[in-house]
Scaffold this motif. Sequence first.
Motif, PDB file in Angstrom:
ATOM      1  N   THR A 154       0.843  -1.193   0.000  1.00  0.00           N
ATOM      2  CA  THR A 154       0.000   0.000   0.000  1.00  0.00           C
ATOM      3  C   THR A 154       0.878   1.242   0.000  1.00  0.00           C
ATOM      4  O   THR A 154       1.814   1.341   0.801  1.00  0.00           O
ATOM      5  N   ILE A 155       0.594   2.185  -0.899  1.00  0.00           N
ATOM      6  CA  ILE A 155       1.289   3.473  -0.881  1.00  0.00           C
ATOM      7  C   ILE A 155       0.657   4.300   0.231  1.00  0.00           C
ATOM      8  O   ILE A 155      -0.542   4.571   0.208  1.00  0.00           O
ATOM      9  N   THR A 156       1.478   4.679   1.204  1.00  0.00           N
ATOM     10  CA  THR A 156       0.972   5.398   2.380  1.00  0.00           C
ATOM     11  C   THR A 156       1.217   6.901   2.304  1.00  0.00           C
ATOM     12  O   THR A 156       0.587   7.657   3.037  1.00  0.00           O
ATOM     13  N   ALA A 157       2.122   7.331   1.417  1.00  0.00           N
ATOM     14  CA  ALA A 157       2.381   8.765   1.257  1.00  0.00           C
ATOM     15  C   ALA A 157       2.936   9.017  -0.141  1.00  0.00           C
ATOM     16  O   ALA A 157       3.706   8.214  -0.664  1.00  0.00           O
ATOM     17  N   VAL A 158       2.531  10.127  -0.724  1.00  0.00           N
ATOM     18  CA  VAL A 158       3.053  10.565  -2.012  1.00  0.00           C
ATOM     19  C   VAL A 158       3.853  11.836  -1.759  1.00  0.00           C
ATOM     20  O   VAL A 158       3.327  12.815  -1.228  1.00  0.00           O
ATOM     21  N   HIS A 159       5.129  11.808  -2.135  1.00  0.00           N
ATOM     22  CA  HIS A 159       6.031  12.932  -1.870  1.00  0.00           C
ATOM     23  C   HIS A 159       6.204  13.849  -3.077  1.00  0.00           C
ATOM     24  O   HIS A 159       6.825  14.890  -2.969  1.00  0.00           O
ATOM     25  N   LEU A 201      18.028  10.614  -9.407  1.00  0.00           N
ATOM     26  CA  LEU A 201      16.610  10.447  -9.090  1.00  0.00           C
ATOM     27  C   LEU A 201      16.458   9.799  -7.714  1.00  0.00           C
ATOM     28  O   LEU A 201      15.667  10.249  -6.879  1.00  0.00           O
ATOM     29  N   GLN A 202      17.220   8.753  -7.470  1.00  0.00           N
ATOM     30  CA  GLN A 202      17.151   8.046  -6.191  1.00  0.00           C
ATOM     31  C   GLN A 202      17.523   8.961  -5.034  1.00  0.00           C
ATOM     32  O   GLN A 202      16.844   8.974  -4.001  1.00  0.00           O
ATOM     33  N   LYS A 203      18.568   9.752  -5.185  1.00  0.00           N
ATOM     34  CA  LYS A 203      18.978  10.680  -4.120  1.00  0.00           C
ATOM     35  C   LYS A 203      17.895  11.714  -3.831  1.00  0.00           C
ATOM     36  O   LYS A 203      17.642  12.054  -2.677  1.00  0.00           O
ATOM     37  N   GLU A 204      17.248  12.215  -4.871  1.00  0.00           N
ATOM     38  CA  GLU A 204      16.184  13.197  -4.667  1.00  0.00           C
ATOM     39  C   GLU A 204      14.994  12.563  -3.944  1.00  0.00           C
ATOM     40  O   GLU A 204      14.402  13.168  -3.053  1.00  0.00           O
ATOM     41  N   ALA A 205      14.656  11.335  -4.314  1.00  0.00           N
ATOM     42  CA  ALA A 205      13.550  10.638  -3.651  1.00  0.00           C
ATOM     43  C   ALA A 205      13.875  10.386  -2.180  1.00  0.00           C
ATOM     44  O   ALA A 205      13.028  10.589  -1.302  1.00  0.00           O
ATOM     45  N   ALA A 222      11.144   9.353   0.756  1.00  0.00           N
ATOM     46  CA  ALA A 222      10.483   8.236   0.070  1.00  0.00           C
ATOM     47  C   ALA A 222      11.298   6.954   0.204  1.00  0.00           C
ATOM     48  O   ALA A 222      12.515   6.999   0.410  1.00  0.00           O
ATOM     49  N   ASN A 223      10.621   5.831   0.067  1.00  0.00           N
ATOM     50  CA  ASN A 223      11.329   4.554  -0.007  1.00  0.00           C
ATOM     51  C   ASN A 223      11.091   3.860  -1.350  1.00  0.00           C
ATOM     52  O   ASN A 223      11.509   2.725  -1.550  1.00  0.00           O
ATOM     53  N   ALA A 224      10.413   4.574  -2.266  1.00  0.00           N
ATOM     54  CA  ALA A 224      10.169   4.023  -3.602  1.00  0.00           C
ATOM     55  C   ALA A 224       9.865   5.145  -4.590  1.00  0.00           C
ATOM     56  O   ALA A 224       9.497   6.256  -4.195  1.00  0.00           O
ATOM     57  N   VAL A 225      10.031   4.818  -5.863  1.00  0.00           N
ATOM     58  CA  VAL A 225       9.613   5.695  -6.958  1.00  0.00           C
ATOM     59  C   VAL A 225       8.724   4.856  -7.862  1.00  0.00           C
ATOM     60  O   VAL A 225       9.112   3.771  -8.293  1.00  0.00           O
ATOM     61  N   VAL A 226       7.526   5.342  -8.126  1.00  0.00           N
ATOM     62  CA  VAL A 226       6.601   4.660  -9.030  1.00  0.00           C
ATOM     63  C   VAL A 226       6.466   5.476 -10.311  1.00  0.00           C
ATOM     64  O   VAL A 226       6.864   6.637 -10.359  1.00  0.00           O
ATOM     65  N   ALA A 227       5.905   4.846 -11.327  1.00  0.00           N
ATOM     66  CA  ALA A 227       5.706   5.477 -12.636  1.00  0.00           C
ATOM     67  C   ALA A 227       7.034   6.011 -13.197  1.00  0.00           C
ATOM     68  O   ALA A 227       7.094   7.065 -13.817  1.00  0.00           O
ATOM     69  N   VAL A 230       7.319   7.992  -3.428  1.00  0.00           N
ATOM     70  CA  VAL A 230       6.263   7.544  -2.510  1.00  0.00           C
ATOM     71  C   VAL A 230       6.881   6.786  -1.331  1.00  0.00           C
ATOM     72  O   VAL A 230       8.044   6.380  -1.375  1.00  0.00           O
ATOM     73  N   THR A 231       6.062   6.612  -0.323  1.00  0.00           N
ATOM     74  CA  THR A 231       6.383   5.684   0.760  1.00  0.00           C
ATOM     75  C   THR A 231       5.367   4.564   0.681  1.00  0.00           C
ATOM     76  O   THR A 231       4.168   4.810   0.523  1.00  0.00           O
ATOM     77  N   TYR A 232       5.851   3.338   0.740  1.00  0.00           N
ATOM     78  CA  TYR A 232       4.948   2.193   0.709  1.00  0.00           C
ATOM     79  C   TYR A 232       5.235   1.302   1.908  1.00  0.00           C
ATOM     80  O   TYR A 232       6.302   1.350   2.506  1.00  0.00           O
ATOM     81  N   SER A 233       4.240   0.526   2.272  1.00  0.00           N
ATOM     82  CA  SER A 233       4.433  -0.424   3.371  1.00  0.00           C
ATOM     83  C   SER A 233       3.919  -1.794   2.963  1.00  0.00           C
ATOM     84  O   SER A 233       3.233  -1.959   1.989  1.00  0.00           O
TER      85      SER A 233
END
Length: 105
Positions: free
Chosen positions: A13-18, A65-69, A74-79, A102-105
């Motif tokens: 589940t995505i719990t937060a969108v950054h 991209l990973q460093k910015e996320a 965030a712990n993930a990048v989607v799309a 995003v953050t997902y759990s």
Amino acid sequence: MLIVTTNDVPGHTITAVHGEVFGLTVRSRHIGSNIGASFKALAGGELKGITELLHETRVEALSRLQKEAEAKGANAVVAFRFETNDYGDSGGVEVCAYGTAVTYS
């Protein structure tokens, strides 16, 4: 850091969108590479110097991209996607990696 091209993380589940994140880099080929690529283009076949340049450029853009996320918490990048542009006259290439942090759990 999980980076996926899908809009979600299956089974999670995505719990937060950054928000949007980007990794951008622009590189140019050196003169020897340009001359070699010109001759190779006449004969046909893979332009190995340009292939290597594009690979290195994508790796660098993805790292940014990973460093910015991560900086956004965030712990993930989607799309996730790549966009590439060629600067024909200068022999350069621009690569932009982008997606939604995003953050997902």
